[in-house]
Motif scaffolding. Structure first.
Motif, mmCIF file in Angstrom:
data_model
loop_
_atom_site.group_PDB
_atom_site.id
_atom_site.type_symbol
_atom_site.label_atom_id
_atom_site.label_comp_id
_atom_site.label_asym_id
_atom_site.label_seq_id
_atom_site.Cartn_x
_atom_site.Cartn_y
_atom_site.Cartn_z
ATOM 1 N N LEU B 140 3.006 25.945 71.211
ATOM 2 C CA LEU B 140 4.726 25.270 70.913
ATOM 3 C C LEU B 140 4.833 24.776 70.884
ATOM 4 O O LEU B 140 5.222 23.551 71.183
ATOM 5 C CB LEU B 140 5.733 26.238 72.114
ATOM 6 C CG LEU B 140 6.966 25.898 71.442
ATOM 7 C CD1 LEU B 140 7.490 27.202 70.704
ATOM 8 C CD2 LEU B 140 8.291 26.950 72.220
ATOM 9 N N GLY B 141 5.203 23.464 69.270
ATOM 10 C CA GLY B 141 5.066 22.243 69.006
ATOM 11 C C GLY B 141 4.784 21.007 69.701
ATOM 12 O O GLY B 141 5.114 20.151 70.581
ATOM 13 N N GLY B 142 3.240 21.906 69.865
ATOM 14 C CA GLY B 142 2.113 20.839 70.686
ATOM 15 C C GLY B 142 2.161 21.001 72.382
ATOM 16 O O GLY B 142 1.278 20.730 72.279
ATOM 17 N N ALA B 143 2.766 21.349 72.586
ATOM 18 C CA ALA B 143 2.926 22.049 74.213
ATOM 19 C C ALA B 143 3.155 23.164 74.883
ATOM 20 O O ALA B 143 2.857 24.122 73.585
ATOM 21 C CB ALA B 143 4.209 21.550 74.521
ATOM 22 N N ILE B 144 1.935 23.517 75.763
ATOM 23 C CA ILE B 144 1.828 24.840 75.714
ATOM 24 C C ILE B 144 2.380 24.680 77.322
ATOM 25 O O ILE B 144 3.272 24.279 77.715
ATOM 26 C CB ILE B 144 0.027 24.712 76.295
ATOM 27 C CG1 ILE B 144 -0.499 24.388 75.832
ATOM 28 C CG2 ILE B 144 -0.154 26.298 77.663
ATOM 29 C CD1 ILE B 144 -1.155 25.019 74.824
ATOM 30 N N VAL B 145 3.603 26.556 76.759
ATOM 31 C CA VAL B 145 3.904 27.055 77.291
ATOM 32 C C VAL B 145 4.312 28.517 77.966
ATOM 33 O O VAL B 145 3.202 28.910 77.165
ATOM 34 C CB VAL B 145 5.416 26.409 76.645
ATOM 35 C CG1 VAL B 145 6.104 25.221 76.568
ATOM 36 C CG2 VAL B 145 5.348 27.457 75.711
ATOM 37 N N SER B 146 4.945 28.661 79.222
ATOM 38 C CA SER B 146 5.011 30.332 79.776
ATOM 39 C C SER B 146 5.321 30.949 78.387
ATOM 40 O O SER B 146 6.082 30.863 78.132
ATOM 41 C CB SER B 146 4.939 30.062 81.110
ATOM 42 O OG SER B 146 5.076 32.074 80.754
ATOM 43 N N ALA B 147 4.165 31.941 78.709
ATOM 44 C CA ALA B 147 5.230 33.129 77.369
ATOM 45 C C ALA B 147 7.010 33.297 77.648
ATOM 46 O O ALA B 147 6.888 34.256 77.172
ATOM 47 C CB ALA B 147 4.350 34.160 77.084
ATOM 48 N N HIS B 148 6.570 33.874 79.225
ATOM 49 C CA HIS B 148 8.135 33.571 79.487
ATOM 50 C C HIS B 148 8.827 32.510 80.189
ATOM 51 O O HIS B 148 10.391 32.995 80.071
ATOM 52 C CB HIS B 148 7.744 34.060 81.159
ATOM 53 C CG HIS B 148 7.425 35.286 81.144
ATOM 54 N ND1 HIS B 148 7.013 36.232 82.494
ATOM 55 C CD2 HIS B 148 6.831 36.409 81.095
ATOM 56 C CE1 HIS B 148 6.611 36.748 82.644
ATOM 57 N NE2 HIS B 148 6.742 37.308 80.752
#
Lengths: 251, 228, 647
Positions: B140-148
């Motif tokens: 997400l916008g270059g960062a990796i985030v949890s789908a939660h």
């Protein structure tokens, strides 16, 4: 005070149902504001006949707002810009000097043009023939006062029964829906004990006929009630929906 | 089947599916508001609505509701255009007493639908859909985030002024759509008369305003948070 | 001269109809299916007859000139319908309704017919309620009544100011049901242009399809004409634009007697004429006279100031107002019968007390009623009428008194019919306003609806069987019989002749001229010189019409001018017959007022010894004067008096 005005008329002329129509422009001078819209058209026709042209065909009969024969879509309104009147009750004092008035026939697939501003509204009769009645034969009915009816219901029934079947509702509706017309008859008869007996049969038959004739679906824009010359309310449409849904659920 | 082949039946489906979607919107708006007060709570709901069988089932029902509403809208609109006839009036005036929204429900619905597409690619596609396809973390916008991490999504997208503006337009369209749709649905099920008509219209306006204001509040809140 | 036989049954008045029904011939159900009946017109009489006959099993062909049967002009009746129910416990009875109607008609109607009308009046109300007609009700749920002119009881049932509409829609719904069942075949936008006789009996009609312009032939075992009255002869009237006398006139030309053409009703409460462009006059219901008070200024100078626009009616003090009806007729006051009220208004205006810018109007004032009952009650009772008035005149009748003036409204005269409603042509029946039967020389308010529905629901469906019972062996006719071909050809020739005139004047302009002649000479007050002058003028107008009318377009096509021209040709001839009849009737009675025959107080003076008969005119040919036959009116049961509404 009423005075005489000069106007320009744009009138839809169409020779027959299959033929192509177009607007014709006519100038009319010294029209009395005290005259009705149809009397103004009489003057126009008189002028056309004098010029050797064919007069404009339009439906009209009682000229007192009750027979429902007159139609005309005037400046974007069925029965013209005044409220709660038919075209025959519309007076020229609603227009000012120098005005351009556009006159069109009812436009709805259910109402094909016959000639000029005349349309065929027989579809409405067909809907009534499908069920807009109480199935009693002449004679052999009980005394008129045998069943008391509350004044409220009788008055509501009368409000609905005021419909003159002119077709303004379908003409005003962007969906070409005849629901206001049908709801008026269904409501009138559903509210009275005499009509209650066959209420569910009636509503199903009339809606089936309406669908068969290709009228549109109501989306509750309220144009019909706003333009209705008899101010029939869309609360009748709610009652129609209710009657229909209950009748179908009972099956 | 009368629900399919009678005009009132079709209208009834339109109305019931509409009411169902309105209830969903109410839920969605309440959930969003939670994010303002507690991102953890919001994420908990997001987690709860992840790739669980009940959430997926709920989503399928919801999708069905949408699909029915949309398909019927198209169907009814086509029928209505045919009923109107091929010839159109040269002069069209919206009479006094007729709401603008009521005559433009299909267009408003279409706008709502288009934004829904945008919304899906931004949120649902990267959240529930990603999970369903086995990805638990998304880029997400270059960062990796949890789908939660719903809150992260909100923070990310609503920091962009263009996205915020688009969403606000969406809510406006939704507002118009709801003000008419709400009372119209009740009219169609027959729950109306001259007294209730005015009441329903007032309730519809309040309800639509509340829902859209809630959505807008959350959107603007996170945008302001991002720039402050 | 063959004496005219009205076929009135013998016996006591109250038993005649019962005796008739007990002994008449009937047609059994299997045979009914084999019989076709043409009903022309879909007003109260036509629609109710067509529906009732179809319910019984006959095949009905029903015709209307409008786009739907629901448009017939019965729909415009506002006030109400009479019936002798005595729901108000005010002493009403069948006899009293009969008596009021006979007296109201100035003793020029047939007793037995009127009694029958009063007798079946109650069944009409029952029938209409069963059909779902939303009559006005009291809070207790029972039917409400109001009073009307010429009666001292409240016997008028009503549905707001739209009683005619509701009754017609009731009959229309019954008719629609039969159309849906296939028992009635409806021909809309069709105008009857001739009746066809085969072997002396009416066997069909020629109708013009108004959409295609083609002539079409229709055959049947009997023909019923329910086409209303002929007062549009006057151009300006309260009738619809399409109302015409042509169907009845064709029957006359085929041998049916035309009875009492001089009896036309001038209704006292109409909105006054307003300009040259005017196309019709709008009626304000007689029910308004229940609560409205009629007056003119008592002082001439006030009337003049009002006409000049210098004074407003509200500025005139109570003592300077002349409530002339209350003054002249204390017992009935503002509720005197229509002919009396109309003449009294004319008398005041002629004497120079009229108001409005033309001086041809009187006031109908509600300020007393508003003070007494409150604006709400008045609005509830008459709201729609007040609104209608305001839309037309642009004045608020709650604040300024209404202006009214008499206008042509109804034809009591019409096709002569016997007790069975059959004309002098066997197989040709006439019902409703088209016949002459029940109202004598003047019709009371709320009686037209009663008569139309009585004829259609409860009289004709019986009496026609007495005729048809002999016809069950007669097979269906072909409309290719030479009689039909000949009739169609004659109509076609007439149309061609009209189209060929190609003159300069529009139909309406000639019709307006006809109206002026009629109003001037054969209007509310008539005299021998004026009537002779009218005959001369009408002769000239007829020539003018046939040599100078202009009809654009094609005859075999939708052609509104041609429709109007065909009707106008007949109106001119009807006008001539009215003039003849008015000249012949040297007395004043009801709607026919000869200035030579009046009491010193200006009331109508009948000449019972000379004119107690129905004038039945028989057509002799276009260039010959018609012959008058008499049906003597024997008053067996009622003692005739000078009508008195004073005490």
């Amino acid at each position: 005070m009423d005075k005489n005005i000069n106007i320009t008329l744009k009138v839809w002329r169409q020779k027959g149902p299959k033929e192509k129509g177009a607007f014709e422009t006519y100038k009319l001078n010294d029209v009395s504001q005290g005259s009705s819209f149809l009397e103004m058209l009489d003057v126009l026709n008189e002028q056309l006949i004098r010029e050797g042209k064919e007069p404009v065909a339009f439906d009209h009969d009682c000229r007192e707002g009750i027979c429902g024969m007159c139609s005309l879509y005037i400046n974007g309104h069925p029965h013209g810009p005044d409220s709660a009147v038919t075209t025959c009750q519309l007076h020229m004092r609603k227009f000012s000097d120098g005005a351009t008035i556009t006159v069109e026939p009812w436009r709805s697939a259910g109402f094909p043009v016959i000639r000029d501003l005349m349309v065929d509204r027989y579809a409405y009769d067909k809907i009534i023939q499908a069920g807009g009645f109480v199935s009693v034969n002449t004679g052999g009915v009980p005394d008129a006062n045998a069943i008391p009816i509350s004044k409220k219901d009788a008055d509501l029934a009368m409000d609905a029964a005021a419909c003159i079947g002119c077709g303004a509702c379908a003409a005003a509706c962007k969906n070409g829906s005849a629901m206001l017309f049908i709801s008026a008859k269904v409501s009138q008869l559903a509210l009275l004990p005499q009509g209650r007996t066959e209420a569910s049969r009636r509503v199903k038959a009339m809606i089936a006929k309406m669908d068969e004739l290709g009228f549109g679906n109501c989306t509750n824009t309220r144009s019909c009630e706003v333009e209705c010359p008899k101010e029939v309310s869309i609360s009748n449409i709610a009652r129609l929906n209710r009657e229909f849904i209950v009748a179908k659920l009972q099956d | 089947m009368w629900l399919l082949n009678s005009s009132i039946g079709r209208k009834l489906i339109m109305s019931l599916s509409g009411i169902f979607l309105i209830l969903f919107l109410l839920f969605h708006a309440s959930m969003n508001v939670a994010a303002v007060f507690s991102e953890e709570a919001y994420n908990a709901i997001c987690g709860f609505l992840g790739a669980n069988w009940y959430a997926v089932a709920g989503t399928l029902v919801l999708a069905a509701g949408f699909m029915i509403h949309i398909v019927y809208a198209i169907w009814l609109t086509l029928q209505n255009r045919r009923a109107r006839g091929r010839k159109r009036y040269a002069v069209n005036v919206r009479p006094k007493g007729v709401e603008w929204a009521s005559q433009n429900m299909f267009v408003l619905g279409l706008i709502v639908l288009c934004f829904l597409g945008l919304h899906f690619t931004q949120f649902w596609y990267k959240m529930m859909f990603a999970e369903l396809t086995g990805h638990h973390e998304v880029e997400l916008g270059g960062a990796i985030v949890s789908a939660h991490d719903g809150a992260a999504f909100i923070r990310y997208y609503f920091s962009n002024i263009i996205v915020v503006a688009l969403y606000l337009v969406w809510y406006a369209a939704l507002w118009f759509h709801l003000t008419h749709g709400f009372w119209s649905a009740l009219q169609t099920v027959g729950w109306n008369n001259t007294v209730w008509l005015k009441r329903w219209q007032v309730i519809a306006n309040i309800f639509a305003t509340l829902i859209c204001a809630a959505f807008a509040f959350v959107t603007v809140f996170f945008y302001l948070e991002s720039i402050l | 001269m063959t004496p005219i036989n009205s076929k009135t049954p013998k016996g006591p008045l109250a038993e005649k109809w019962k005796n008739y029904k007990d002994h008449q011939k009937l047609v059994n159900p299997a045979n009914k299916r084999r019989l076709d009946i043409i009903v022309v017109g879909t007003g109260l009489a036509g629609a109710s007859a067509a529906a009732s006959l179809a319910e019984m099993g006959f095949n009905v062909l029903n015709f209307c000139i409008q786009d739907s049967p629901r448009r017939a002009h019965s729909i415009a009746a506002q006030g109400g319908i009479n019936a002798a129910k005595n729901y108000q416990n005010d002493g009403d009875s069948v006899y009293r309704l009969f008596y009021d109607t006979i007296k109201g008609g100035d003793y020029r109607a047939r007793e037995a017919n009127v009694y029958r009308l009063a007798e079946v009046s109650n069944s009409i109300i029952d029938q209409c309620v069963a059909q779902g007609v939303p009559f006005a009700r009291e809070y207790g749920g029972l039917l409400d009544n109001r009073s009307f002119g010429g009666a001292q009881v409240s016997r008028t049932f009503y549905a707001r100011g739209q009683t005619g509409q509701q009754l017609l829609l009731g009959a229309y719904s019954a008719l629609s049901r039969q159309i849906g069942l296939g028992k009635v075949k409806l021909y809309k936008r069709h105008e009857m242009v001739d009746v066809v006789k085969v072997d002396g009996r009416a066997r069909g009609i020629i109708a013009r399809n108004l959409t295609s312009g083609r002539l079409e032939r229709f055959a049947a075992h009997a023909v019923v004409v329910a086409t209303g009255g002929y007062v549009n002869t006057f151009f300006l009237s309260t009738n619809a634009m399409g109302s015409n006398g042509s169907a009845a006139w064709q029957c006359y030309k085929k041998g049916a007697y035309f009875a009492n053409p001089c009896y036309v009703q001038i209704h006292p409460t109409c909105i006054p004429v307003h300009g040259e462009f005017q196309s019709k006059l709008t009626l304000m219901s007689e029910s308004l006279r229940n609560d409205g008070r009629i007056w003119v200024p008592a002082r001439k100078e006030d009337a003049e100031a009002i006409r000049a626009g210098k004074l407003r009616p509200t500025q005139i003090k109570e003592e300077n107002r002349d409530y002339y009806l209350e003054r002249r007729y204390p017992a009935f006051g503002n509720l005197v019968p229509r002919d009396v009220a109309s003449r009294a208004a004319k008398e005041r205006c002629d004497a120079g007390f009229g108001v409005g810018n033309t001086g041809l109007a009187v006031y109908l004032d509600f300020s007393d009623a508003i003070n007494r009952l409150g604006r709400n009650v008045v609005e509830q009772r008459y709201g729609n009428l007040f609104q209608m008035y305001e839309k037309i005149v642009d004045e608020n009748p709650y604040k300024t008194p209404m202006m009214i003036f008499p206008a042509l409204h109804y034809a009591m005269g019409g096709l002569w019919v016997d007790y069975e409603l059959m004309t002098s042509v066997p197989g040709l029946f006439a019902i409703g306003e088209a016949n002459f039967s029940d109202h004598g020389a003047n019709r009371l308010g709320a009686s037209a609806l009663m008569q139309g529905l009585a004829d259609g629901y409860f009289v004709l469906p019986y009496t026609i069987q007495n005729y048809l019972a002999d016809q069950i062996q007669v097979p269906r006719f072909s409309s290719d019989l030479p009689e039909f071909v000949e009739a169609e050809k004659q109509i076609q020739d007439r149309i061609d002749r009209l189209m060929k005139v190609r003159g300069k004047r529009s139909v309406d302009s000639i019709h307006k001229e006809l109206g002026h002649i009629m109003w001037e000479h054969i209007g509310m007050a008539r005299n021998a010189d004026g009537l002779k002058e009218a005959v001369r003028l009408l002769g000239e107008l007829k020539k003018e019409f046939w040599s100078n009318v202009r009809i654009p377009g094609d005859s075999a096509d939708l052609n509104i001018e041609l429709e109007k021209a065909l009707r106008l040709a007949d109106f001119i001839e009807i006008g001539e017959l009215m003039a003849h009849d008015s000249l012949n009737r040297e007395e004043s009675c009801g709607g026919h007022f000869r200035e030579e025959y009046q009491t010193p107080e200006g009331e109508a003076l009948r000449q019972d010894d000379r004119f107690s008969y129905v004038s039945c005119w028989e057509y002799q040919g276009d260039d010959k004067d018609p012959v008058m036959l008499k049906e003597e009116l024997d008053y067996e049961f009622v003692v005739r008096q000078q009508r008195n509404y004073k005490n």
